[in-house]
Design an enzyme around this catalytic site. Structure first.
Site, PDB file in Angstrom:
ATOM      1  N   GLN A 242       0.828  -1.199   0.000  1.00  0.00           N
ATOM      2  CA  GLN A 242       0.000   0.000   0.000  1.00  0.00           C
ATOM      3  C   GLN A 242       0.868   1.257   0.000  1.00  0.00           C
ATOM      4  OE1 GLN A 242      -2.208  -0.438   3.673  1.00  0.00           O
ATOM      5  NE2 GLN A 242      -0.340  -0.721   4.849  1.00  0.00           N
ATOM      6  N   HIS A 272     -10.898   5.640  18.108  1.00  0.00           N
ATOM      7  CA  HIS A 272     -10.216   4.551  18.795  1.00  0.00           C
ATOM      8  C   HIS A 272     -10.802   4.239  20.169  1.00  0.00           C
ATOM      9  CE1 HIS A 272      -6.981   5.555  15.807  1.00  0.00           C
ATOM     10  NE2 HIS A 272      -7.049   4.246  15.692  1.00  0.00           N
ATOM     11  N   ASP A 296      -0.973   1.479  13.309  1.00  0.00           N
ATOM     12  CA  ASP A 296      -0.601   2.814  13.783  1.00  0.00           C
ATOM     13  C   ASP A 296      -0.376   2.855  15.282  1.00  0.00           C
ATOM     14  OD1 ASP A 296      -3.309   3.328  15.028  1.00  0.00           O
ATOM     15  OD2 ASP A 296      -3.896   3.161  12.927  1.00  0.00           O
ATOM     16  N   ASP A 316      -0.802  -7.538  11.439  1.00  0.00           N
ATOM     17  CA  ASP A 316      -0.910  -6.489  10.415  1.00  0.00           C
ATOM     18  C   ASP A 316      -0.031  -6.895   9.245  1.00  0.00           C
ATOM     19  OD1 ASP A 316      -0.349  -3.967   8.895  1.00  0.00           O
ATOM     20  OD2 ASP A 316      -1.620  -3.109  10.449  1.00  0.00           O
ATOM     21  N   ASP A 350      -1.026 -12.006   6.696  1.00  0.00           N
ATOM     22  CA  ASP A 350      -2.428 -11.848   6.344  1.00  0.00           C
ATOM     23  C   ASP A 350      -3.284 -12.349   7.503  1.00  0.00           C
ATOM     24  OD1 ASP A 350      -4.939 -13.478   5.133  1.00  0.00           O
ATOM     25  OD2 ASP A 350      -4.584 -11.664   3.961  1.00  0.00           O
ATOM     26  N   ALA A 351      -4.268 -11.553   7.897  1.00  0.00           N
ATOM     27  CA  ALA A 351      -5.077 -11.890   9.081  1.00  0.00           C
ATOM     28  C   ALA A 351      -5.804 -13.222   8.908  1.00  0.00           C
ATOM     29  CB  ALA A 351      -6.078 -10.772   9.352  1.00  0.00           C
ATOM     30  N   ASP A 369      -9.403  -3.836  13.204  1.00  0.00           N
ATOM     31  CA  ASP A 369      -9.213  -2.446  12.750  1.00  0.00           C
ATOM     32  C   ASP A 369      -8.571  -2.479  11.362  1.00  0.00           C
ATOM     33  OD1 ASP A 369      -9.147   0.288  12.700  1.00  0.00           O
ATOM     34  OD2 ASP A 369      -7.370   0.474  13.971  1.00  0.00           O
TER      35      ASP A 369
END
Length: 520
Positions: A242, A272, A296, A316, A350-351, A369
């Site tokens: 990305q 959040h 983040d 993530d 990858d989740a 998230d």
């Protein structure tokens, strides 16, 4: 005889190199289309399909090239070198000053395909002097396909993650240019004498343009990137997965992924805190937490306010994002250094794959998230199968919450996520909040406990108190607002027509893309 074989080898090497450059050029354009337009599956499908169609068209048109085959091949290579080298620069520039950059991306893809389709038959015809027909055709096509394979590997492991969209196109341009130079040197004897000097001059001009372009491309793309955002860009990186951008205005910062706002430091607590505190307060003793996404670090910051939390696992996909959360001074200030906590373990995977492969870990709370489901691959992380995996990873009475986009800008998508979680065995309650920088945004919170009704679960959430922790925005009054939507028929949507999102029936991304985003 050796000389003839050598000439044939040069031609095959040229096709190998142009096959490499051609496929990478299409991948660059597909990535640009995904970044600027969105919906990656659609963009990659359309651009590669247009390229292949135009390759066929170019092959058809090549029959009209009856003379000066070497010169024509050289002109094609020089044209390709300029087109692919300046593709990113052109798209970024047009995106900054015009709304027609999507059309230009498609036209560039078609033009690259057309030129590649022209050059392959020309090389076959030039090479017929050195090999018989069956060997000639098979060997030329073989080298083109091999070059394409190497090009794909190069783009995946070097081009996109290391060189990025700034310099990868110029590497391709120079490959085509050097092919032209080698073929010119080797086959100059087959050219008409009066064509020699003009061709040599063309090579010199193209080389000058490529060097000048490569010298200024970073500044041009930085300018184009800056024009895309209203505030000053203080960080920009194209990772393997990305485009990550941080912008700044006064003392406030915005995080964007692929051009989509993830949070603003002015009001990120309004996102959040509802993501974390209702689910943590609703659990009697949350000790082990799983976060999917959230690189983040802001969600981790909120979780660390709970003394009961012993371990936090974060999954993530992008290591560039999690490293940014750990090391970037801006994000460290925002997330209060949470990404460097000893309680946190980061998995850059990858989740979906992680949940399938990890058979030993179980959690009290799962916080999702992830980016909005604007594509098929992202929709997979909001599917019945995915939520089923999540449910299996929860301990008895475990809780799950997912960010769910906007209940007003993408109402059908929001309701689809709610329905899909229910289909996986969760009792759910939707929540929403007006976030200044993002507009109306929503979450779905679900419990694994089948013995609790939706109404009871909602009342429990509405009675939550937050006196035991430090928050900037959320309190009991906020919970009453978060769980209230007014009359259900406000949008006049027939819930019976909304389907469960499944991997084999990915309806969610279509609901999302067809939302009322023009009002956003």
């Amino acid at each position: 005889m050796e000389y003839l074989k050598s000439n044939s080898f040069v031609l095959k090497s040229a096709i190998f190199a142009t096959g490499f450059a051609g496929i990478v050029a299409e991948y660059v354009l597909s990535t640009l289309a995904t970044y600027f337009i969105g919906n990656s599956v659609f963009q990659w499908t359309m651009i590669v399909s247009l390229m292949l169609f135009c390759m066929g068209l170019g092959s058809r048109l090549s029959q009209y090239f009856t003379k000066n085959l070497v010169r024509n091949f050289l002109l094609l290579e020089l044209a390709l070198s300029l087109i692919v080298a300046f593709s990113s620069v052109l798209v970024y520039t047009l995106a900054a000053i015009s709304s027609y950059y999507d059309l230009v991306i498609y036209l560039l893809s078609m033009l690259v395909g057309l030129l590649i389709g022209l050059e392959i038959p020309l090389v076959v015809r030039i090479n017929k002097e050195y090999e018989d027909l069956k060997t000639n055709i098979s060997s030329i096509l073989e080298k083109d396909y091999y070059g394409s394979l190497l090009g794909g590997v190069f783009f995946a492991f070097i081009g996109l993650p290391i060189l990025g969209l700034t310099y990868t196109p110029f590497i391709l341009g120079f490959i085509n240019f050097f092919v032209a130079c080698i073929v010119f040197y080797r086959f100059k004897g087959k050219m008409i004498k009066k064509q020699f000097k003009p061709m040599l001059g063309s090579i010199g001009i193209v080389l000058t343009i490529l060097i000048a372009g490569m010298s200024f491309t970073n500044d041009i793309i930085t300018w184009g990137e800056q024009k895309k955002y209203k505030d000053k860009v203080v960080y920009a990186n194209q990772s393997k997965y990305q485009k990550i951008v941080l912008t700044e205005w006064k003392d406030e910062h915005w995080l964007y992924l692929n051009g989509n706002l993830q949070f603003c430091s002015i009001d990120e607590e309004m996102y959040h805190e509802p993501l974390v505190h209702p689910i943590m307060q609703a659990h009697p003793n949350p000790q082990k937490i799983l976060i999917l996404g959230g690189g983040d670090g802001c969600a981790v910051r909120e979780l660390l306010k709970y003394p009961s939390v012993d371990k936090i696992d974060m999954v993530d996909l992008d290591p560039n994002m999690t490293n940014l959360g750990k090391n970037n001074p801006i994000l460290i200030d925002i997330n209060e250094g949470s990404m460097n906590s000893e309680k946190l373990t980061i998995y850059n995977k990858d989740a979906y794959v992680h949940l399938e492969q990890d058979t030993k870990s179980f959690y009290d709370v799962i916080i999702i998230d992830l980016p909005d489901p604007r594509s098929v691959e992202l929709g997979r992380l909001y599917s019945h199968e995915f939520y089923t995996l999540c449910r299996r990873k929860l301990r008895p009475n475990g809780l799950l919450i997912t960010q769910s986009g906007s209940p007003y800008f993408a109402t059908k998508a929001f309701q689809c996520i709610d329905l899909t979680m229910q289909s996986a065995g969760f009792t759910t309650v939707p929540m929403h909040n007006q976030i200044i920088s993002m507009g109306e945004w929503g979450w779905i919170i679900g419990t694994k406990n089948k013995n609790i009704s939706k109404e009871t679960f909602k009342k429990q959430l509405q009675s939550l108190q937050f006196n035991s922790i430090t928050t900037k925005w959320i309190n009991n009054e906020a919970m009453l607002l978060l769980t209230s939507f007014g009359k259900k028929d406000f949008f006049n949507i027939d819930a019976k027509k909304i389907e469960v999102n499944k991997i084999q029936n990915p309806v969610l991304y279509q609901y999302y893309l067809k939302g009322n985003w023009d009002l956003y």
